[in-house]
Motif scaffolding. Structure first.
Motif, short mmCIF file in Angstrom:
data_model
loop_
_atom_site.label_atom_id
_atom_site.label_comp_id
_atom_site.label_asym_id
_atom_site.label_seq_id
_atom_site.Cartn_x
_atom_site.Cartn_y
_atom_site.Cartn_z
N GLU A 1 0.83 -1.21 0.00
CA GLU A 1 0.00 0.00 0.00
C GLU A 1 0.86 1.26 0.00
N ASP A 2 1.94 1.22 0.80
CA ASP A 2 2.84 2.37 0.84
C ASP A 2 3.52 2.59 -0.52
N LEU A 3 3.90 1.48 -1.16
CA LEU A 3 4.52 1.60 -2.48
C LEU A 3 3.55 2.17 -3.51
N SER A 4 2.27 1.79 -3.39
CA SER A 4 1.26 2.34 -4.29
C SER A 4 1.11 3.84 -4.08
N LYS A 5 1.11 4.26 -2.80
CA LYS A 5 1.02 5.69 -2.50
C LYS A 5 2.23 6.43 -3.06
N ILE A 6 3.41 5.82 -2.88
CA ILE A 6 4.63 6.45 -3.39
C ILE A 6 4.57 6.58 -4.91
N GLU A 7 4.06 5.52 -5.56
CA GLU A 7 3.94 5.57 -7.02
C GLU A 7 2.99 6.69 -7.46
N ARG A 8 1.88 6.84 -6.74
CA ARG A 8 0.94 7.92 -7.08
C ARG A 8 1.59 9.28 -6.87
N VAL B 1 4.78 9.96 -6.94
CA VAL B 1 5.80 10.18 -7.97
C VAL B 1 5.15 10.60 -9.28
N SER B 2 4.00 9.98 -9.62
CA SER B 2 3.29 10.37 -10.84
C SER B 2 2.81 11.81 -10.75
N ASP B 3 2.30 12.18 -9.57
CA ASP B 3 1.86 13.57 -9.39
C ASP B 3 3.04 14.53 -9.54
N CYS B 4 4.18 14.16 -8.94
CA CYS B 4 5.37 15.01 -9.04
C CYS B 4 5.84 15.14 -10.48
N ALA C 1 6.03 18.45 -12.60
CA ALA C 1 7.30 18.85 -13.21
C ALA C 1 7.10 19.16 -14.70
N ARG C 2 6.27 18.33 -15.37
CA ARG C 2 6.00 18.59 -16.79
C ARG C 2 5.30 19.93 -16.99
#
Length: 283
Positions: free
Chosen positions: A191-198, A200-203, A207-208
């Protein structure tokens, strides 16, 4: 006597400013000394305005450094406890929201655990719901070193053995007694990895957008500079035209004056000649 304990609103302001300046918060050498000193002067002035207490720039820097060292010692203690084998009272340190933000800001988990393992605060046998857990980036392979047997399991193993000797963590896992806890940890870590992935996607998306905005800002700046150059060239051209017109006007006025002077001389000579003629006729 003045109270030297930092107020919550002072430390909250300090933390907010540090989050906006992560290089200064971590003490990176990439930041110039003049820039860092100027920022700390501003921070000290703002914090002192919320006082008492009031401190010098050096003292406020020490407050921030001491807080980071305090959290780092807690993490080192948790690492030692999580890797220990055997029972005993739970002595893991918990972290509040501000401390958790400092851990993420300064990457203190990476500093303490250079092998990449994450030693969380959560431990089995702790029933206090107010205990917080430091969620740091990890892989599923990092979960194994962070597993520690709780006291209840050790007590059960002590009674089952009948010899007054507790069984090792390996024997507990072999019997499958530890599996539910591992499954829970795996689920939490996933679950924590999923949150981190989300996150990172938001970041990455942010950034884009920042990059696109920077490109547009650059294009606008180029257009502005071109307009400035065109304006300068046009003004220069107009000044040259005005200068040329003024020179023509001066030249024309000179010609007019010359013509007037010539005509005046001719008329004068004519008058003189007429006067001479009239005088000769009289004689």
């Amino acid at each position: 006597m003045e109270n030297k304990k930092t107020k919550k609103n002072q430390f909250s302001l300090l933390l907010n400013v540090m989050e906006q300046n992560p290089d200064v918060a971590r003490g990176c050498k990439d930041v110039s000394r003049d820039s860092a000193n100027a920022l700390w002067d501003t921070i000290a002035e703002s914090l002192n305005s919320l006082g008492p207490p009031t401190r010098t720039v050096t003292q406020w820097r020490k407050v921030w450094t001491d807080k980071k060292l305090q959290i780092e010692r807690k993490l080192q203690h948790n690492k030692k406890e999580m890797t220990a084998i055997g029972g005993g009272p739970n002595t893991l340190h918990s972290f509040n929201d501000s401390e958790d933000r400092i851990i993420r800001l300064c990457s203190l988990q990476t500093t303490v655990n250079k092998d990449g393992h994450v030693f969380e605060i959560q431990s089995f046998g702790v029933t206090d719901p107010s205990s917080s857990m430091v969620a740091e980036e990890s892989t599923l392979s990092d979960i194994e070193p962070s597993i520690k047997m709780d006291e209840s399991f050790l007590v059960d193993a002590f009674h089952e053995s009948g010899t007054g000797r507790s069984k090792s963590p390996m024997s507990g896992r072999q019997r499958g007694t530890k599996r539910p806890y591992r499954e829970t940890l795996l689920e939490n870590q996933a679950e924590d990895l999923s949150k981190i992935e989300r996150h990172v996607s938001d970041c990455a998306r942010f950034a884009r957008k920042c990059y696109e905005l920077d490109e547009k800002r650059y294009e606008l700046e180029v257009k502005r500079l071109r307009l400035e150059v065109e304006k300068y060239n046009w003004e220069k051209k107009m000044m040259l035209e005005e200068q040329k017109n003024r020179n023509l006007q001066l030249e024309l006025m000179k010609q007019i004056l010359e013509i007037k002077r010539t005509s005046s001389d001719d008329s004068r000579q004519a008058e003189i000649a007429e006067m001479k003629q009239s005088s000769s006729d009289d004689e």
